[in-house]
Write a protein that holds these residues in place. Structure first.
Motif, PDB file in Angstrom:
ATOM      1  N   LEU A   1       0.816  -1.207   0.000  1.00 31.06           N
ATOM      2  CA  LEU A   1       0.000   0.000   0.000  1.00 31.06           C
ATOM      3  C   LEU A   1       0.853   1.263   0.000  1.00 31.06           C
ATOM      4  N   PHE A   2       2.096   1.145   0.461  1.00 29.41           N
ATOM      5  CA  PHE A   2       2.880   2.323   0.811  1.00 29.41           C
ATOM      6  C   PHE A   2       3.860   2.706  -0.301  1.00 29.41           C
ATOM      7  N   ASP A   3       3.957   4.002  -0.553  1.00 31.10           N
ATOM      8  CA  ASP A   3       5.031   4.526  -1.409  1.00 31.10           C
ATOM      9  C   ASP A   3       6.307   4.699  -0.590  1.00 31.10           C
ATOM     10  N   VAL A   4       6.147   5.067   0.668  1.00 33.38           N
ATOM     11  CA  VAL A   4       7.279   5.229   1.595  1.00 33.38           C
ATOM     12  C   VAL A   4       6.858   4.645   2.934  1.00 33.38           C
ATOM     13  N   TYR A   5       7.768   3.915   3.557  1.00 36.08           N
ATOM     14  CA  TYR A   5       7.498   3.348   4.872  1.00 36.08           C
ATOM     15  C   TYR A   5       8.403   4.009   5.904  1.00 36.08           C
ATOM     16  N   VAL A   6       7.859   4.250   7.110  1.00 32.62           N
ATOM     17  CA  VAL A   6       8.607   4.954   8.152  1.00 32.62           C
ATOM     18  C   VAL A   6       8.543   4.180   9.460  1.00 32.62           C
ATOM     19  N   HIS A   7       9.711   3.929  10.048  1.00 32.89           N
ATOM     20  CA  HIS A   7       9.774   3.329  11.389  1.00 32.89           C
ATOM     21  C   HIS A   7      10.912   4.006  12.138  1.00 32.89           C
TER      22      HIS A   7
ATOM     23  N   GLY B   1      10.308  -4.678  -0.449  1.00 36.99           N
ATOM     24  CA  GLY B   1      10.839  -3.762  -1.454  1.00 36.99           C
ATOM     25  C   GLY B   1      10.277  -2.359  -1.372  1.00 36.99           C
ATOM     26  N   ILE B   2       9.953  -1.887  -0.170  1.00 34.64           N
ATOM     27  CA  ILE B   2       9.365  -0.560  -0.002  1.00 34.64           C
ATOM     28  C   ILE B   2      10.442   0.431   0.445  1.00 34.64           C
ATOM     29  N   PRO B   3      10.634   1.541  -0.265  1.00 37.02           N
ATOM     30  CA  PRO B   3      11.607   2.556   0.169  1.00 37.02           C
ATOM     31  C   PRO B   3      11.276   3.020   1.589  1.00 37.02           C
ATOM     32  N   SER B   4      12.277   2.988   2.444  1.00 41.88           N
ATOM     33  CA  SER B   4      11.998   3.155   3.876  1.00 41.88           C
ATOM     34  C   SER B   4      12.880   4.204   4.530  1.00 41.88           C
ATOM     35  N   ILE B   5      12.327   4.758   5.610  1.00 43.49           N
ATOM     36  CA  ILE B   5      13.034   5.711   6.465  1.00 43.49           C
ATOM     37  C   ILE B   5      13.092   5.106   7.862  1.00 43.49           C
ATOM     38  N   PHE B   6      14.297   4.969   8.395  1.00 51.89           N
ATOM     39  CA  PHE B   6      14.480   4.296   9.681  1.00 51.89           C
ATOM     40  C   PHE B   6      15.338   5.125  10.621  1.00 51.89           C
ATOM     41  N   THR B   7      15.121   4.943  11.922  1.00 51.15           N
ATOM     42  CA  THR B   7      16.160   5.211  12.905  1.00 51.15           C
ATOM     43  C   THR B   7      16.772   3.860  13.271  1.00 51.15           C
ATOM     44  N   LEU B   8      17.993   3.904  13.770  1.00 50.38           N
ATOM     45  CA  LEU B   8      18.714   2.659  14.043  1.00 50.38           C
ATOM     46  C   LEU B   8      18.478   2.207  15.479  1.00 50.38           C
ATOM     47  N   SER B   9      17.436   1.399  15.643  1.00 52.71           N
ATOM     48  CA  SER B   9      17.119   0.782  16.922  1.00 52.71           C
ATOM     49  C   SER B   9      16.949  -0.706  16.684  1.00 52.71           C
ATOM     50  N   GLY B  10      17.031  -1.514  17.747  1.00 47.53           N
ATOM     51  CA  GLY B  10      16.817  -2.944  17.585  1.00 47.53           C
ATOM     52  C   GLY B  10      17.718  -3.575  16.553  1.00 47.53           C
ATOM     53  N   ILE B  11      17.141  -4.421  15.699  1.00 44.33           N
ATOM     54  CA  ILE B  11      17.924  -5.172  14.717  1.00 44.33           C
ATOM     55  C   ILE B  11      18.516  -4.273  13.651  1.00 44.33           C
ATOM     56  N   ALA B  12      17.924  -3.101  13.418  1.00 40.09           N
ATOM     57  CA  ALA B  12      18.444  -2.203  12.387  1.00 40.09           C
ATOM     58  C   ALA B  12      19.880  -1.784  12.683  1.00 40.09           C
TER      59      ALA B  12
ATOM     60  N   VAL C   1      12.707  -5.567   8.819  1.00 37.29           N
ATOM     61  CA  VAL C   1      12.980  -6.639   7.864  1.00 37.29           C
ATOM     62  C   VAL C   1      11.836  -6.782   6.868  1.00 37.29           C
ATOM     63  N   GLU C   2      10.612  -6.714   7.354  1.00 37.43           N
ATOM     64  CA  GLU C   2       9.444  -6.897   6.487  1.00 37.43           C
ATOM     65  C   GLU C   2       9.378  -5.834   5.398  1.00 37.43           C
ATOM     66  N   ALA C   3       9.599  -4.578   5.776  1.00 34.10           N
ATOM     67  CA  ALA C   3       9.526  -3.494   4.798  1.00 34.10           C
ATOM     68  C   ALA C   3      10.571  -3.665   3.709  1.00 34.10           C
ATOM     69  N   LEU C   4      11.782  -4.037   4.098  1.00 34.33           N
ATOM     70  CA  LEU C   4      12.837  -4.235   3.102  1.00 34.33           C
ATOM     71  C   LEU C   4      12.557  -5.463   2.255  1.00 34.33           C
ATOM     72  N   ALA C   5      12.073  -6.539   2.868  1.00 34.86           N
ATOM     73  CA  ALA C   5      11.737  -7.743   2.112  1.00 34.86           C
ATOM     74  C   ALA C   5      10.643  -7.465   1.087  1.00 34.86           C
TER      75      ALA C   5
END
Length: 369
Positions: free
Chosen positions: A266-272, A293-304, A287-291
């Motif tokens: 559904l998403f053009d851009v995903y944010v977490h 194939g959705i362009p994503s914006i992240f902060t580096l917490s947890g597994i990231a 992991v799900e967002a990258l799997a």
């Protein structure tokens, strides 16, 4: 070897469903005890797939004595050799019951990171559970470091990353994608910014809302989809206040969607964007967002923290920085070449690190050690 999974407060959970099926494929003798989860989607799934399932209802941890004793009796009757607990009530009840039943292998998976405010009750619970367990599964280096800081020896800790059905994320079902779009974006608004997170302060959703508010000035037809909405969560009022400043046509609030595999389409851009490095224990959504194939914006917490590289797999922004989130949104929406690069690299990297087969092999090693 007879393994009993004890899981609490869970309705629908793809991760537990897939774990059950993969363990069954390995001919492992696995039964289930569900606490405060009777007749939920997970319960029905396990029964439909031929697993032995028992259910208990329990109140607060301080009033769980009867449930602990009933669980102890059941574990002894089943001649269980390994207990593996997941989530708060299951950890407390399951570990105590297993200890009292004399079960030698008492395992729990730590699913929670470091909260913004840790009370004395939580400290005591952590200390007791850590003493009762013979092995503690850390789902990320973040959690391994947290457990080490609580004085847990390296021999008791074991790092096991989650596994994912990655091919399913990469191959969405067109009919389901159509249904999800009709249900959640009937006006075909663009672009769509996606968030899947409970309404907890540490998830940083309020910073995404502020960034989206700025985005609307340039893209007035944009739509913000907030999945995982929980009105009884600790920061629900704060998020509702933020949303009240947005036009109603520009956001959707959705409590839950069972089909996580196709949802990301559904998403053009995903944010977490969790607010610090320690608050997210793992963050399956990274992991799900990258799997997917959705362009994503992240902060580096947890597994990231362990694998996401800025401008290689996603755009990484500083913590608590709505301006940086907004600028990253604009960049992804305007730069198709960058999005293609992130998609290619993200899919490749998660396939290298998070297959379900690797996860099951690591679990079997934990059980046999």
């Amino acid at each position: 070897m007879k393994v009993c999974y004890i899981i609490s407060e869970t309705d629908k959970a793809v991760f537990f469903e897939q774990t059950a099926l993969h363990l069954k494929q390995q001919n492992l003798d696995v039964s289930y005890i569900l606490i405060n989860s009777t007749d939920g989607a997970l319960h029905r799934f396990l029964v439909e797939n031929g697993f032995t399932v028992y259910t208990f209802e329990a109140g607060s941890l301080l009033k769980s004595r009867k449930t602990i004793l009933a669980c102890k009796k059941l574990l002894k009757e089943l001649a269980i050799s390994h207990v593996h607990c997941h989530l708060a009530s299951a950890n407390w009840i399951g570990l105590w019951a297993a200890k009292l039943a004399g079960i030698p292998n008492r395992i729990y998976t730590r699913h929670s990171g470091k909260p913004l405010n840790l009370g004395w009750k939580e400290r005591i619970i952590d200390k007791v559970q850590n003493r009762l367990a013979t092995k503690i599964v850390a789902i990320s280096k973040n959690i391994d470091e947290l457990l080490a800081g609580q004085g847990i020896s390296s021999g008791k800790r074991v790092l096991v990353h989650h596994g994912f059905e990655l091919n399913r994320f990469a191959n969405p079902d067109p009919e389901e994608v159509g249904r999800l779009n009709r249900q959640n974006n009937p006006g075909h608004q663009q672009p769509v910014i996606g968030v899947i997170a409970r309404w907890m302060e540490w998830k940083g959703i309020h910073y995404t809302i502020d960034a989206f508010s700025e985005l609307l000035k340039e893209k007035p037809d944009a739509l913000l989809c907030l999945f995982g909405a929980s009105e009884n969560a600790d920061y629900a009022s704060g998020i509702r206040t933020k949303l009240s400043h947005l036009p109603e046509r520009n956001y959707r609030v959705i409590s839950f969607e069972n089909n996580v595999f196709d949802l990301y389409q559904l998403f053009d851009v995903y944010v977490h964007v969790p607010v610090n490095p320690q608050c997210e224990a793992f963050g399956q959504t990274y992991v799900e967002a990258l799997a997917a194939g959705i362009p994503s914006i992240f902060t580096l917490s947890g597994i990231a923290r362990e694998f996401v590289v800025h401008e290689e797999h996603a755009l990484v922004v500083p913590f608590r920085d709505s301006r940086a989130i907004y600028e990253a949104m604009i960049r992804l929406l305007d730069d198709e070449t960058l999005c293609t690069k992130l998609k290619t690299n993200g899919v490749k990297r998660v396939n290298e690190l998070f297959s379900f087969d690797a996860y099951i092999r690591q679990l079997q090693t934990v059980y046999s050690s």
